[in-house]
Structure formats: structure tokens, C-alpha cells
Design an enzyme around this catalytic site. Structure first.
Site, PDB file in Angstrom:
ATOM      1  N   ASP A 168    -109.974   9.713  17.670  1.00  0.00           N
ATOM      2  CA  ASP A 168    -110.270  10.958  18.365  1.00  0.00           C
ATOM      3  C   ASP A 168    -110.618  12.011  17.315  1.00  0.00           C
ATOM      4  O   ASP A 168    -110.393  11.811  16.120  1.00  0.00           O
ATOM      5  CB  ASP A 168    -109.049  11.391  19.182  1.00  0.00           C
ATOM      6  CG  ASP A 168    -109.386  12.442  20.226  1.00  0.00           C
ATOM      7  OD1 ASP A 168    -110.572  12.795  20.348  1.00  0.00           O
ATOM      8  OD2 ASP A 168    -108.453  12.907  20.906  1.00  0.00           O
TER       9      ASP A 168
ATOM     10  N   GLU B 173     -87.435 -31.437  -0.468  1.00  0.00           N
ATOM     11  CA  GLU B 173     -86.431 -31.769   0.534  1.00  0.00           C
ATOM     12  C   GLU B 173     -86.795 -33.038   1.296  1.00  0.00           C
ATOM     13  O   GLU B 173     -85.911 -33.799   1.718  1.00  0.00           O
ATOM     14  CB  GLU B 173     -86.261 -30.610   1.524  1.00  0.00           C
ATOM     15  CG  GLU B 173     -85.574 -29.386   0.929  1.00  0.00           C
ATOM     16  CD  GLU B 173     -85.515 -28.221   1.902  1.00  0.00           C
ATOM     17  OE1 GLU B 173     -86.036 -28.368   3.023  1.00  0.00           O
ATOM     18  OE2 GLU B 173     -84.973 -27.166   1.540  1.00  0.00           O
TER      19      GLU B 173
ATOM     20  N   VAL C 232     -85.011 -31.791  10.006  1.00  0.00           N
ATOM     21  CA  VAL C 232     -84.456 -30.550   9.459  1.00  0.00           C
ATOM     22  C   VAL C 232     -85.168 -30.156   8.176  1.00  0.00           C
ATOM     23  O   VAL C 232     -85.422 -28.979   7.916  1.00  0.00           O
ATOM     24  CB  VAL C 232     -82.937 -30.694   9.234  1.00  0.00           C
ATOM     25  CG1 VAL C 232     -82.371 -29.483   8.518  1.00  0.00           C
ATOM     26  CG2 VAL C 232     -82.231 -30.890  10.554  1.00  0.00           C
ATOM     27  N   ALA C 233     -85.527 -31.131   7.347  1.00  0.00           N
ATOM     28  CA  ALA C 233     -86.221 -30.833   6.102  1.00  0.00           C
ATOM     29  C   ALA C 233     -87.622 -30.301   6.353  1.00  0.00           C
ATOM     30  O   ALA C 233     -88.137 -29.485   5.588  1.00  0.00           O
ATOM     31  CB  ALA C 233     -86.292 -32.087   5.233  1.00  0.00           C
TER      32      ALA C 233
ATOM     33  N   ASP D 233    -106.273   8.546  27.502  1.00  0.00           N
ATOM     34  CA  ASP D 233    -106.369   7.545  26.447  1.00  0.00           C
ATOM     35  C   ASP D 233    -105.490   6.327  26.696  1.00  0.00           C
ATOM     36  O   ASP D 233    -105.625   5.317  26.001  1.00  0.00           O
ATOM     37  CB  ASP D 233    -105.976   8.164  25.097  1.00  0.00           C
ATOM     38  CG  ASP D 233    -106.914   9.270  24.676  1.00  0.00           C
ATOM     39  OD1 ASP D 233    -108.133   9.093  24.871  1.00  0.00           O
ATOM     40  OD2 ASP D 233    -106.447  10.303  24.171  1.00  0.00           O
TER      41      ASP D 233
ATOM     42  N   ASP E 129    -104.392  10.838  22.353  1.00  0.00           N
ATOM     43  CA  ASP E 129    -103.253  11.719  22.569  1.00  0.00           C
ATOM     44  C   ASP E 129    -103.075  12.119  24.024  1.00  0.00           C
ATOM     45  O   ASP E 129    -102.029  12.622  24.404  1.00  0.00           O
ATOM     46  CB  ASP E 129    -103.366  12.982  21.711  1.00  0.00           C
ATOM     47  CG  ASP E 129    -104.668  13.730  21.948  1.00  0.00           C
ATOM     48  OD1 ASP E 129    -105.435  13.333  22.849  1.00  0.00           O
ATOM     49  OD2 ASP E 129    -104.941  14.707  21.219  1.00  0.00           O
TER      50      ASP E 129
ATOM     51  N   GLU F  52     -86.168 -23.471   8.891  1.00  0.00           N
ATOM     52  CA  GLU F  52     -85.285 -22.728   9.793  1.00  0.00           C
ATOM     53  C   GLU F  52     -85.297 -21.231   9.523  1.00  0.00           C
ATOM     54  O   GLU F  52     -85.120 -20.415  10.418  1.00  0.00           O
ATOM     55  CB  GLU F  52     -83.847 -23.256   9.685  1.00  0.00           C
ATOM     56  CG  GLU F  52     -83.646 -24.663  10.208  1.00  0.00           C
ATOM     57  CD  GLU F  52     -83.919 -25.708   9.136  1.00  0.00           C
ATOM     58  OE1 GLU F  52     -83.715 -26.887   9.410  1.00  0.00           O
ATOM     59  OE2 GLU F  52     -84.352 -25.326   8.036  1.00  0.00           O
TER      60      GLU F  52
END
Length: 891
Positions: free
Chosen positions: A332, A683, A285-286, A618, A614, A290
Site C-alpha cells: 500500500d 546410525e 528409529v535410525a 484489504d 491496513d 525424531e
């Protein structure tokens, strides 16, 4: 059982109509209904098919197979086996939150083919059994003869056999000006989209009326081919997604290796199996951050909101970071570099040319503008030819507006634009007005309006002067129209085109352009300063595109132009060499395949490509690019669905602003990754001390206290770092290498060796100091309030060090003073919440019972007070040394 039938061989759609009808086994009167039904069975419906992707349950399940998710599941199982249900439940909540974030992001599925289908009309006028009827467009087949009229959307690829139409091909070619299509019998070599006799599915008829025989339907049409290309393309993970995935595997491997290695060590040191399992869970966990994935997700979401306010709507969160690593922009021309709006900029009148703004009070200019606007059929309030709309706006600008209702009511004859003669004329009573290509109109003129407004004979000298003006305008990328008039008997003018278009009087020339957007040159300069190459890929005419590119600063004063035919003739190796240098190129008359080839060639060279577009044409390249950028105003639904980002203002400058934001987001991701990783050391160290001492030193930190840090005190400051302002010179540095990771050696050195070790030393000093003041000796068991006070001191020490780490992480290179110590108000708020949360954990009895804490006194708090300053000072000293003596390879 249905009979299996085979489709006839493909036909050459450019054949003369008589041969084409023979090959299609059809006639000018169309097909019989029974034959059409048979062919529908052979060819299938005239619609676009869609390849189905993964279903949502599989997408959701995939979120639980990510390395961090698997690792946290192992930790939850171990916690449950170790009789820690509260810890197991907390870890499972973290897993579910991460999966929900990722799943919601992936559910923004691409719907490009559905958008393509919207381009096809629901019905069409078709000859069946010799009678013109309205039939569903999906029931059309090759060999059907259809009628096309102004305003119709064309439902299949076809060859004209009668009549003439103007067609808006912008969805397929990107060109803003409609083109004329006629049933020419002479085949002119060149791309199909430029064939004068062909029309294509998904395009629109803007003027005229014609009949055509269908040659291809459904997925065999040009739009169907583009749909197939769009479906073939796949979306690769972004650089950030790849790097985070790689980092999570590394973290998972380190956590598992550490847990597996120290589990037997703990047992051999005299710990019981229950204590050893608790230790292993704590170590895993350390080591696992998370809060990393949700923090990255929320930071990217904040970047998405900022970009939306700036005019760029991002559909995939990770694309925000990808923008920051962009090395090439393929843009373009029409609507992106330019305004997508034709505008008259200059007038030529006898004696010289004039700017439009200088001709407001010129009577000759008024007469020229009035004639040009009268010779139109467009409506400003609706749609129409962009050139004619520009002429209507010109008249209004000069103070002589021509109301469309008055113009149409006065018109007694109309000679539509002829693609061969390249001119158009309208008749109003005894006046005829003509506009068109200068060489076409000039050949019919015998008189010209002189400098005094009188009409005099058109001499050879005057003709040469007009031709010189035309050449001068054309070389600067302007489109030139000649405007003339004739006053004669109304009956004569209405009897026919040949009799009417004679003995004209030239009024002058009108020069117009689709001008560059005002903000584009500065944006191009900013892109160059940031080390980004800009290529232009357009369906427009090469010299016109090159002139616009030069005006905005792309490719220098004389950009290199590569036509679609030249690109098609290039092999892959030659294209790679062309794009391998730093030369900016204008690709003109490009095809969908050509645009896709350019994109793939650039990506194969290691570039991160932002591609604008556009039109329907494309879509494949937009999907293949690292960042597909569609136009929100002028773009099609197809392009918007295929793209990763949509510009609400269609402006190139917005792309550069988005890249600036992307770079800042990337830097901020590094900042909070640094912030989160820095706390892994303080930790983990308590668990190492506990294990290596064989239990002689009590466990300085509990697993639930780690979760309180990682998911409680750490989250808001980390999110605030995700909103940090940019460091000075952000857009003055070159793009980072695509191989450069978010997590590199320098970041890990700062996180673990500078910030982490400094924090661990301070935290352990607080822990041991508390124990020694309570009279503890090594090997002595500590329980009750004394132990709770010591672990609380460790917990509070880490929180105090987090504050110093947060201020240190605000800059990567620059000093904190350069961006303002108190400038990030969100961070100040996050730190305030962090302190309140820590105080609640330490001082509220219900939370004391859950987390194993107890209240600290004034002496302990005074001991903790300098921790933030000491941690920040250590990192500031390191960054100052790095600024003055940078380490090669660690930038």
C-alpha cells in the site's frame, strides 16, 4: 411456525431520492415500527455472519495422522511387542511433543469476521413512526431513514437525502483524507465507493450532519461483501510446510521399506524373530529424525521472537520461512511507503516559493500560517482532518501557534467546507479567513500580499504566476491550498457566506504531502538487489501514488499506472501478461476484488506474494497472499486478524528486514536438517552390518542409544544452528524458486555421502578396533563388558562426529573462517551440553544400566579426539571444490 418471506428485489442505490423511496416502499419520515419488524424478518439482522471452521478436537486428531507420527506409532507398537516398554514409552513421548507443538500453532485461529463486526456500531438514530429514536443497529432494515452526525460510525449502506457530511472511508478505500458526501441528484458514472451521494457501513463521519435512507444491511453491504470474500479465502500451507510434509513421506517410505526388506534378511541370516524385530525397530528409529519437527518448530519460534523485536509480529511460525522465499511485495502507499501524516513542505509567497524551514523568520509566512491554522476545526490532541492538522503543525513550526481553545472562542461564524465550491471560511470578529482549492479561492481574490507585506491589486500577471506555482506543485505530487483573508464589518461577515466570501486578499499558497518514510528508498533498493519485484496497490489518486513510488525507487522515474477501472476491464489473460514481466506497476483506485485478482494472478505465475494492507477492504487479499502484512499502528483490527504478520511500526523497511530474517531462517533450517540427516548414516550402517553379516558381527548400537543421540546429544546443537548468523551476500542473491525444497540433492549428498559416510567409517573403525583389542573374531559371541565397551565406542564416536558436523553445517557455501569459528556462542554451549550428556550416559551407573554403556579409558578417548576435525575437514574440502567448480542445477 414462522412464515417464510422473500426479500424484495435489489434496488439501484444511486437513484434520485424520490425514486429510491418509491422502490424501497419508504418515505422521508422513515418506516412504521410494524413494517420495520416485518422487514427484519425478511432481511435478517444487520450484522455479519460467520462461517464456522474445524473444531479443536478435529485439529488435535489431525496431528496424529501425519506420516512421521504414524511411523513412530508403528515403531512404538513393535517395541512393545518386542518387550521393550522403555523404548515404546520414549517413542510415544516424541509423538506427543510433536503433536503438541503443531496443535498449539494451529490454534491461533483467524478471527477476521469478528473483527469486521467490531466496525459496526451498537446503536443508531433512526426515524420510526416519524419520530427520531435511538435503536439497536442490528435492527435496522432497508428503507429506514437514519441521521448521521459528526463522530458517528455509519451502521449500514445508505443514500443521503438531506445535509452534507465528511466521511472517513480509509477502512474501505485506503485513502487517508476524508471525502465529502452530499445528496446529489445527478448520477456520476464510476465505482460505488466514489459515488458522492452514498455512505457505507463501517465508515465514520468526521464532520457535518445528514439524513440517509438505508439501501443495504448485513452481509449485503460493502463491508459484508468483504467479509464474504475473507471467509471464502483459505490459507494454503507454506513452502516449508509442503516441503517438510513431502520429506516426511519420503523418510517414512524409506524407513518402512528398509525395515520390511531387512526383516526377512535377518531371519534368513540366522537371527531369531525377536532379534529381527528389534533390528527392524532400530532401522525405523535410525531412519526417522525424531528431533526434526520440534527442532524446526523451535527454530521458527526463535525467528518469530527476533522479528518481533525488529517490529514484525508473526502469527504463524511457518510464515518466517515463507518470508525468505518472497518474490513479489504488493505494498500500500499510505502509511507504509509514506508516514501517513500530511505535512506542509513548501509555501508560495509573492516573489517565489520557500521551504518551510527557511520561512521561520519571515513575517509574511507567519501571517499565512496563522490564517491557515485559524481556518480549521481540528484539534491536535484528538482527531480531525489530516490537512487541518498539518496546518496547525505548520503554525507551531513557524513559531506562531494557534491554540485551539483561543481559536474556537474567537470564532463568530463558520462556513464549513463546501464540496462544490471546494473551500471553507471562518470568521473571528472583523476578520474572515478562507482556505481551499486554489482555483476556487483565487476567483474571489481582488488583492494580494506583495513582497513587502503590503496588499496590492491582483493583476492578471500575478494570477498567472499563482497558477504556474499551483501547476508546478501539483506535478510533483503535492496537495495545494490557497489561503486568503478579508477585513470588514463583523456584522457583514456573519450575515451569510455569499456576502462574506468576496473581495478577498490572497496571502499565499500552502503545499503539503504525505512524505515517504526516510528508510523506504534504501529498503526498496535492498529488495531490488535481492531480486524482489515491488508493486504499489492503493486506493489513492494515480499520479500522486506514482510520484511517491518514483521518489522511493519503485517503477523507475515514470512508473506505469493502472487504474481500478482499467484493471476491471482486463481479462485474466491480459492481467497475467501485465504481471508476467519484471515491470513494477502502480495500481491506483483499487477495489478489494481488484487487489484479490492481482494476488491470485501473481500466485498463479508461481510467485510467493507478500501483500500489505491496513483497511477492512484489504482483508480478503491479506488472507489469500502467502504473507499478509497488516499495519499495527494505523491498521484496522480486521486487517490485523486477516494478516499473517503485523508491523508494529507500519514501515515498508521492516518488511525487507523480515525477508532478510526469513532467508536466514530458511538457510538455518537447511543447516540443522543437514546436521540431523548426516547422523542417519552412522546410525543405520551398524544395523546393516549386523543384518548382512547374519549376526556374525554383533549389533554395534542399541535402539535406546540411538534415541539418546537423536533426542539428547543432537537437539541443542541443532537449535543453535537455527540461530546462526547470515552468510555473506544473503540479500544479494535472487529469491529461490518456490519449487526448490529444503531437502535437495546437494544437501542429501553432503549429509549422506560426505558427512555421513565419513562419520560411519570413523565410527565403525572405533567399534571394530575396540572388539579386536578385546580379542574378538568374526562369528564369536560378545557379551558383558566387552560388548558394552564396543557399543559405547560407537555411541561416543557418533557424538564426536556430531561436533565436526555441527561446525561443517554452519555454512552452506562460504568457508567457516568467513563467519568466525567461535562466533556462534549458542553452538559452543550446545556442544558443551552434548559432551556432558554423553559423559553422563557413559559414566553414570544408573544411565549405564539403562543405555547399556560402560566407561571408556584414556586410549579410547584419544582415539575419538580427532573425529570432529576429520569430519569437518572432509566437508570443508567438498565446499571448497563446490565454490570453485559449482555443479549446475545443485545451487
Amino acid at each position: 411456525m414462522a412464515q417464510t418471506m422473500t426479500a424484495p428485489a435489489e434496488v439501484d442505490e444511486r437513484q434520485p431520492p424520490t425514486e429510491l423511496f418509491r422502490h424501497l416502499r419508504s418515505t422521508p419520515d422513515g418506516l412504521r415500527s410494524r413494517e420495520a419488524a416485518r422487514r427484519l424478518t425478511v432481511y435478517g439482522p444487520n450484522e455479519l455472519s460467520r462461517k464456522h471452521g474445524r473444531t479443536w478436537p478435529r485439529r488435535l486428531l489431525a496431528q496424529f495422522t501425519q506420516p512421521l507420527a504414524v511411523l513412530l506409532m508403528v515403531a512404538a507398537v513393535l517395541a512393545w511387542a518386542g518387550h521393550s516398554p522403555a523404548l515404546a514409552a520414549a517413542v510415544i513421548v516424541v509423538i506427543l511433543l510433536n503433536a503438541a507443538f503443531a496443535f498449539a500453532q494451529e490454534r491461533q485461529a483467524e478471527r477476521a469476521v469478528e473483527a469486521l463486526a467490531a466496525f459496526l456500531p451498537l446503536s443508531a438514530h433512526v426515524l420510526r413512526d416519524g419520530v427520531l429514536v435511538e435503536a439497536p443497529a442490528r435492527d435496522l432494515v432497508p428503507g429506514d431513514v437514519i441521521e448521521i452526525a459528526e463522530g458517528d460510525r455509519i451502521c449500514a449502506d445508505a443514500r443521503l437525502v438531506d445535509g452534507s457530511v465528511a466521511v472517513d472511508l480509509s477502512a474501505l478505500t485506503g485513502e487517508s483524507v476524508p471525502v465529502v458526501r452530499t445528496p446529489d441528484t445527478e448520477v456520476v458514472p464510476g465505482p460505488l465507493l466514489q459515488a458522492r451521494e452514498l455512505v457505507f457501513s463501517g465508515t465514520s463521519c468526521t464532520a457535518g450532519q445528514a439524513r440517509a435512507v438505508i439501501t443495504h444491511t448485513g452481509m449485503r453491504t460493502e463491508i459484508g461483501r468483504i467479509a464474504a470474500l475473507s471467509q471464502r479465502g483459505h490459507t494454503d500451507p507454506s513452502p516449508l510446510e509442503r516441503q517438510v510434509r513431502r520429506a516426511t513421506w519420503i523418510i517414512a517410505a524409506v524407513a518402512v521399506a528398509a525395515g520390511a526388506a531387512f526383516l526377512p534378511i535377518g531371519v534368513l541370516a540366522g537371527l531369531g524373530w525377536a532379534a529381527a524385530i528389534t533390528f527392524s525397530i532400530g532401522l525405523i528409529v535410525a531412519n526417522v529424525p525424531e528431533g526434526l519437527l520440534p527442532t524446526i518448530t523451535l527454530a521458527l519460534a526463535a525467528g518469530v521472537r527476533e522479528l518481533a523485536r525488529a517490529g514484525a509480529v508473526v502469527k504463524r511460525l511457518s510464515a518466517v520461512e515463507t518470508l525468505g522465499s518472497t518474490t513479489v511485495i504488493c505494498t500500500d502507499k499510505t502509511g507504509t511507503l509514506t508516514e501517513n501524516r500530511m505535512r506542509v513542505t513548501r509555501l508560495w509567497l509573492t516573489g517565489g516559493d520557500r521551504e518551510v524551514g527557511d520561512a521561520v523568520h519571515d513575517g509574511r509566512a507567519h501571517e499565512l500560517a496563522t490564517a491557515a491554522a485559524t481556518c480549521t476545526t481540528a484539534h491536535l490532541a484528538g482527531t480531525g482532518d489530516p490537512t487541518e492538522l498539518a496546518l496547525l503543525r505548520l503554525a507551531a513550526t513557524l513559531g506562531v501557534p494557534v491554540p485551539e481553545s483561543d481559536r474556537d472562542a474567537a470564532r463568530t461564524a463558520l462556513y464549513t467546507f463546501d464540496p462544490r465550491s471546494k473551500r471553507m471560511s471562518t470568521v473571528a470578529g472583523c476578520h474572515l479567513f478562507t482556505k481551499g482549492a486554489p482555483e476556487s479561492v483565487l476567483s474571489l481574490c481582488t488583492r494580494i500580499m506583495d513582497a513587502g507585506g503590503r496588499f496590492v491589486d491582483l493583476t492578471d500577471e500575478a494570477r498567472a504566476e499563482v497558477s504556474a506555482a499551483v501547476d508546478r506543485y501539483a506535478t510533483t505530487g503535492l496537495r495545494v491550498l490557497a489561503v486568503a483573508r478579508r477585513v470588514a464589518d463583523a456584522h457583514l461577515l456573519a450575515t451569510g457566506r455569499g456576502a462574506a466570501e468576496q473581495d478577498l486578499s490572497l496571502l499565499g499558497l500552502v503545499a503539503m504531502v504525505d512524505p515517504p518514510r526516510e528508510a523506504v528508498p534504501a529498503a526498496v533498493t535492498a529488495a531490488h538487489r535481492a531480486g524482489i519485484i515491488v508493486h504499489v496497490i492503493t486506493g489513492d489518486y494515480g499520479p500522486t501514488a506514482a510520484e511517491i513510488a518514483a521518489q522511493v525507487g519503485i517503477g523507475g522515474a515514470d512508473p506505469r499506472v493502472v487504474t481500478g477501472a482499467e484493471l476491471d476491464a482486463m481479462g485474466d489473460a491480459e492481467l497475467d501478461r501485465l504481471l508476467g514481466g519484471h515491470e513494477e506497476i502502480v495500481f491506483a483506485r483499487s477495489s478489494p476484488e481488484g487487489k484479490l485478482r492481482i494476488c491470485e494472478a501473481l500466485r498463479s505465475e508461481g510467485h510467493i506474494v507478500a501483500m500489505t494492507g491496513d483497511g477492512v477492504n484489504d482483508a480478503p487479499a491479506l488472507r489469500r497472499a502467502d504473507i499478509g502484512v497488516a499495519m499495527g499502528r494505523s491498521g484496522t483490527d480486521v486487517a490485523r486478524e486477516a494478516a499473517t504478520m503485523v508491523l508494529t511500526d507500519d514501515n515498508f523497511a521492516t518488511i525487507v528486514r523480515a525477508i532478510d530474517s526469513g532467508r536466514r531462517v530458511y538457510d538455518n533450517v537447511r543447516k540443522f536438517v543437514l546436521y540431523i540427516f548426516a547422523h542417519a548414516v552412522p546410525e543405520v550402517v551398524p544395523f546393516l552390518i549386523f543384518a548382512l553379516s547374519g549376526g556374525a558381527v554383533p549389533l554395534p548400537l542399541t535402539v535406546l542409544q540411538i534415541l539418546a543421540i537423536d533426542l539428547g546429544t543432537e537437539t541443542l546443537p541443532a537449535l543453535a544452528l537455527g540461530r546462526e548468523r547470515a552468510e555473506p551476500g544473503l540479500m544479494d542473491r535472487p529469491p529461490r524458486s518456490p519449487k526448490a525444497g529444503v531437502i535437495d540433492r546437494r544437501l542429501l549428498w553432503r549429509a549422506w555421502a560426505v558427512l555421513g559416510i565419513t562419520s560411519a567409517v570413523l565410527v565403525m573403525a572405533g567399534f571394530f578396533g575396540t572388539l579386536w583389542r578385546a580379542g574378538w573374531q568374526p562369528g564369536q559371541a560378545v557379551t558383558g563388558v566387552r560388548y558394552a565397551r564396543a557399543t559405547t565406542m560407537t555411541f561416543a564416536g557418533i557424538v564426536a562426529c556430531q561436533i565436526g558436523t555441527a561446525f561443517a553445517a554452519r555454512t552452506d557455501h562460504a568457508s567457516l573462517r568467513s563467519i568466525g569459528v567461535l562466533s556462534n556462542r549458542l553452538l559452543l554451549g550446545g556442544i558443551a551440553f552434548e559432551l556432558l550428556f554423553a559423559a553422563a550416559v557413559i559414566y553414570l551407573p544408573p544411565l549405564q544400566a539403562l543405555f547399556g554403556t560402560t566407561g571408556l579409558g584414556i586410549a579410547e578417548l584419544l582415539f575419538l579426539a580427532p573425529f570432529p576435525l576429520l569430519v569437518w575437514a572432509a566437508d570443508e574440502w567438498y565446499r571448497a571444490r563446490h565454490r570453485h567448480h559449482p555443479t549446475p542445477g545443485k545451487e
